[in-house]
Design a protein around this motif. Sequence first.
Motif, PDB file in Angstrom:
ATOM      1  N   PHE A 262       0.258  -1.422  -0.249  1.00  0.00           N
ATOM      2  CA  PHE A 262      -0.145   0.342  -0.235  1.00  0.00           C
ATOM      3  C   PHE A 262       0.397   1.255  -0.190  1.00  0.00           C
ATOM      4  CE2 PHE A 262      -2.414   3.448   2.060  1.00  0.00           C
ATOM      5  CZ  PHE A 262      -3.958   3.031   1.401  1.00  0.00           C
ATOM      6  N   THR A 263       1.841   1.602   0.601  1.00  0.00           N
ATOM      7  CA  THR A 263       3.138   2.053   1.191  1.00  0.00           C
ATOM      8  C   THR A 263       3.023   2.445  -0.223  1.00  0.00           C
ATOM      9  OG1 THR A 263       2.654   2.571   3.596  1.00  0.00           O
ATOM     10  CG2 THR A 263       4.186   3.955   2.468  1.00  0.00           C
ATOM     11  N   VAL A 378      -2.537  -1.532  -5.009  1.00  0.00           N
ATOM     12  CA  VAL A 378      -3.272  -0.247  -3.745  1.00  0.00           C
ATOM     13  C   VAL A 378      -5.292  -1.086  -2.882  1.00  0.00           C
ATOM     14  CG1 VAL A 378      -4.837   1.934  -2.788  1.00  0.00           C
ATOM     15  CG2 VAL A 378      -2.401   1.687  -3.630  1.00  0.00           C
ATOM     16  N   VAL A 379      -5.280  -1.056  -4.048  1.00  0.00           N
ATOM     17  CA  VAL A 379      -7.441  -1.518  -3.370  1.00  0.00           C
ATOM     18  C   VAL A 379      -7.070  -3.327  -3.219  1.00  0.00           C
ATOM     19  CG1 VAL A 379      -8.063  -0.674  -5.642  1.00  0.00           C
ATOM     20  CG2 VAL A 379      -7.367  -2.673  -6.068  1.00  0.00           C
ATOM     21  N   ALA A 380      -5.809  -4.317  -3.789  1.00  0.00           N
ATOM     22  CA  ALA A 380      -5.649  -5.328  -3.345  1.00  0.00           C
ATOM     23  C   ALA A 380      -4.924  -5.542  -1.546  1.00  0.00           C
ATOM     24  CB  ALA A 380      -4.774  -5.688  -4.427  1.00  0.00           C
ATOM     25  N   ALA A 381      -4.178  -4.754  -1.797  1.00  0.00           N
ATOM     26  CA  ALA A 381      -4.033  -4.498  -0.227  1.00  0.00           C
ATOM     27  C   ALA A 381      -4.479  -4.769   0.710  1.00  0.00           C
ATOM     28  CB  ALA A 381      -2.563  -3.279  -0.040  1.00  0.00           C
ATOM     29  N   SER A 391      -9.140   3.728  -2.163  1.00  0.00           N
ATOM     30  CA  SER A 391      -9.042   4.723  -3.465  1.00  0.00           C
ATOM     31  C   SER A 391      -8.834   6.373  -3.712  1.00  0.00           C
ATOM     32  CB  SER A 391     -10.085   4.285  -4.750  1.00  0.00           C
ATOM     33  OG  SER A 391     -10.620   2.501  -4.275  1.00  0.00           O
ATOM     34  N   GLY A 392      -9.130   6.332  -2.012  1.00  0.00           N
ATOM     35  CA  GLY A 392      -9.904   8.015  -2.080  1.00  0.00           C
ATOM     36  C   GLY A 392      -8.007   8.235  -1.557  1.00  0.00           C
ATOM     37  N   VAL A 393      -7.359   7.344  -1.134  1.00  0.00           N
ATOM     38  CA  VAL A 393      -5.762   7.591  -0.574  1.00  0.00           C
ATOM     39  C   VAL A 393      -4.504   7.903  -2.001  1.00  0.00           C
ATOM     40  CG1 VAL A 393      -3.981   6.485   0.755  1.00  0.00           C
ATOM     41  CG2 VAL A 393      -5.655   6.428   1.514  1.00  0.00           C
ATOM     42  N   ILE A 394      -5.269   7.044  -2.975  1.00  0.00           N
ATOM     43  CA  ILE A 394      -4.581   7.003  -3.737  1.00  0.00           C
ATOM     44  C   ILE A 394      -4.461   8.120  -4.874  1.00  0.00           C
ATOM     45  CG2 ILE A 394      -5.377   4.891  -5.059  1.00  0.00           C
ATOM     46  CD1 ILE A 394      -2.404   4.142  -6.558  1.00  0.00           C
ATOM     47  N   THR A 395      -5.280   7.799  -4.848  1.00  0.00           N
ATOM     48  CA  THR A 395      -6.292   9.359  -5.496  1.00  0.00           C
ATOM     49  C   THR A 395      -5.895  10.678  -5.226  1.00  0.00           C
ATOM     50  OG1 THR A 395      -8.460   7.406  -6.178  1.00  0.00           O
ATOM     51  CG2 THR A 395      -8.534  10.478  -7.517  1.00  0.00           C
ATOM     52  N   THR A 396      -5.788  10.440  -4.373  1.00  0.00           N
ATOM     53  CA  THR A 396      -5.058  11.743  -3.082  1.00  0.00           C
ATOM     54  C   THR A 396      -3.563  11.563  -3.679  1.00  0.00           C
ATOM     55  OG1 THR A 396      -7.160  12.320  -1.390  1.00  0.00           O
ATOM     56  CG2 THR A 396      -5.207  12.990  -1.253  1.00  0.00           C
ATOM     57  N   LEU A 450       7.062  -2.835  -3.582  1.00  0.00           N
ATOM     58  CA  LEU A 450       5.700  -3.498  -3.566  1.00  0.00           C
ATOM     59  C   LEU A 450       6.290  -5.311  -4.070  1.00  0.00           C
ATOM     60  CD1 LEU A 450       4.366  -1.701  -6.902  1.00  0.00           C
ATOM     61  CD2 LEU A 450       3.441  -1.804  -4.883  1.00  0.00           C
ATOM     62  N   PRO A 451       5.412  -6.337  -3.345  1.00  0.00           N
ATOM     63  CA  PRO A 451       5.155  -8.339  -4.005  1.00  0.00           C
ATOM     64  C   PRO A 451       5.595  -7.876  -5.136  1.00  0.00           C
ATOM     65  CG  PRO A 451       3.502  -7.614  -3.128  1.00  0.00           C
ATOM     66  CD  PRO A 451       4.379  -5.638  -3.576  1.00  0.00           C
ATOM     67  N   GLY A 452       6.280  -9.039  -5.537  1.00  0.00           N
ATOM     68  CA  GLY A 452       6.022 -10.064  -6.443  1.00  0.00           C
ATOM     69  C   GLY A 452       4.799 -10.696  -6.570  1.00  0.00           C
ATOM     70  N   ARG A 453       4.623 -11.448  -7.268  1.00  0.00           N
ATOM     71  CA  ARG A 453       3.183 -12.539  -7.256  1.00  0.00           C
ATOM     72  C   ARG A 453       2.741 -12.168  -6.659  1.00  0.00           C
ATOM     73  NH1 ARG A 453       2.477 -17.760 -11.121  1.00  0.00           N
ATOM     74  NH2 ARG A 453      -0.434 -17.477 -11.145  1.00  0.00           N
ATOM     75  N   ARG A 454       1.379 -11.766  -6.521  1.00  0.00           N
ATOM     76  CA  ARG A 454       0.449 -12.081  -4.544  1.00  0.00           C
ATOM     77  C   ARG A 454      -0.392 -13.342  -5.190  1.00  0.00           C
ATOM     78  NH1 ARG A 454      -0.989  -7.480  -5.125  1.00  0.00           N
ATOM     79  NH2 ARG A 454      -0.076  -6.607  -3.883  1.00  0.00           N
ATOM     80  N   SER A 455      -0.533 -14.397  -4.261  1.00  0.00           N
ATOM     81  CA  SER A 455      -1.354 -15.017  -4.379  1.00  0.00           C
ATOM     82  C   SER A 455      -2.981 -14.750  -4.357  1.00  0.00           C
ATOM     83  CB  SER A 455      -0.767 -15.926  -3.851  1.00  0.00           C
ATOM     84  OG  SER A 455      -1.265 -15.775  -2.512  1.00  0.00           O
TER      85      SER A 455
END
Length: 472
Positions: A262-263, A378-381, A391-396, A450-455
């Motif tokens: 996310f960060t 972001v939304v997957a985290a 969604s509000g955070v990343i758009t900001t 960011l992580p690699g492939r996310r299961s």
Amino acid sequence: MALDVGQRWVMSLSSLASFMISLDSLVVTTALGAIKRDLGASLEQLEWTVNAYNLTFAMLLLTGAALGDRWGRRRVLAAGLAVFTLASAACALAPDAATLIAARAAQGAGAAFVIPLALTLLSAAFPPERRGKAIGLFSGVTGLATFIGPFLGGAIAAGPSWEWIFWINVPIGLVTIVLVLLRIEENKGPDNRLDVVGLLLVTGGVLGLVLGLVRAPSTGWDDSEALFPMATGVLLLAAFAVWERRATVPMIPLRFFAIRAFTSANLASFALFATLFGMFFFLAQFFQWSQGVGPLEAGLRLLPATGPVMIVAPLAGMLADRIGERVFMVTGLILWAVTLAWLALIAEPALPYLSVLPLLIVGGCGVAMATPAAQKAVVAAVPPHEIGKASGVITTFRYLGGVFGVTVLGTIFATTGGYGSPQTFSDGFAAAMGGGAVIALAGAVAAFGLPGRRSISPPSAQPKAGAKTPVA
């Protein structure tokens, strides 16, 4: 990707709303000359014609997301579109520069209630394993608007009149409002209580921070007109962070920022949009001030970057579902940094356009790879019922980045060049692009977090139905 009827409507309407909003963030850049001539606007007023929109936009994004959770995302999305549409008509009818600036601020306020909710509704309509491709398509449309904004503004300014930049929003906005109300189901966040104290603190904090950044280039970074609002903004945001730790229903759960993906995605997205807005703000002017072309030709010269955005963004989103977001975010930002650095090295008044063309294509590919990857990360985290807040955070972060980029690159430009001659503009432009390359590389470094492939989590790991997970 086979879509059911509800998903098709959500995809179409959220993308259309985002296209219209994103278009207006940069559409005026190639029409500023015509606006200056017709309204007798000063240089500072022209800057505010761009900045007023981004100021209210960035200031109210988190508020828009919070009110969507409280009052219903479809309802608040439609209300935001209505404000934006009315403000567009006010822009077109503006008799002077001051009225235009006020109407642009109202446009930004309406836009802040649209963008985060469009992304929230879209993310909620698709399961995690298909969300990446959906966000990729959405990002392609949004990116197209960002890239063609300067072209459309130049074409309209050279044709009918600059007012039609805003009139075109009115029929599109009205149709979109009706379809949103008729075709998208209403849904709310998991908890309908509104964090009023948090809302006031974060709104005031972002306002102070952005206002200081906007004022800094004209007053100087050490002037009280810039330092005081920025310091006030930082203090209010610190108070917001303290309050959110205590709030029963926080606007932004601070535990989000303990999640590495996310960060990292938010920081990388900030750097990407800082340099994207900064580059387009100055490249459109470089073509006109240094190379003497008109607004229409300047817009046409920027247009080739749209192809990669429409083609690469959906593919990147789809592949991110399979191999993770990190490779696309890092690679995209590196390509973008190379584009900016190369522009810095070759910029001169006599620069052939064929030397710029491949850079626009490569840079467009980089932006198209990075944008959907950041949004998906972001939304997957976060849990599905908290997608609206994420969604509000990343758009900001994106639009704060845009204001930061125009401001910082503008300061670099002003200290190394200026509008005195084609050569002095070229000198300032080259230095600004070099600064942008450094910011983009910093974003690539952040993206390594960011992580690699996310299961994909199995259904049993998802919140239960009682959590009111949004449906579309």
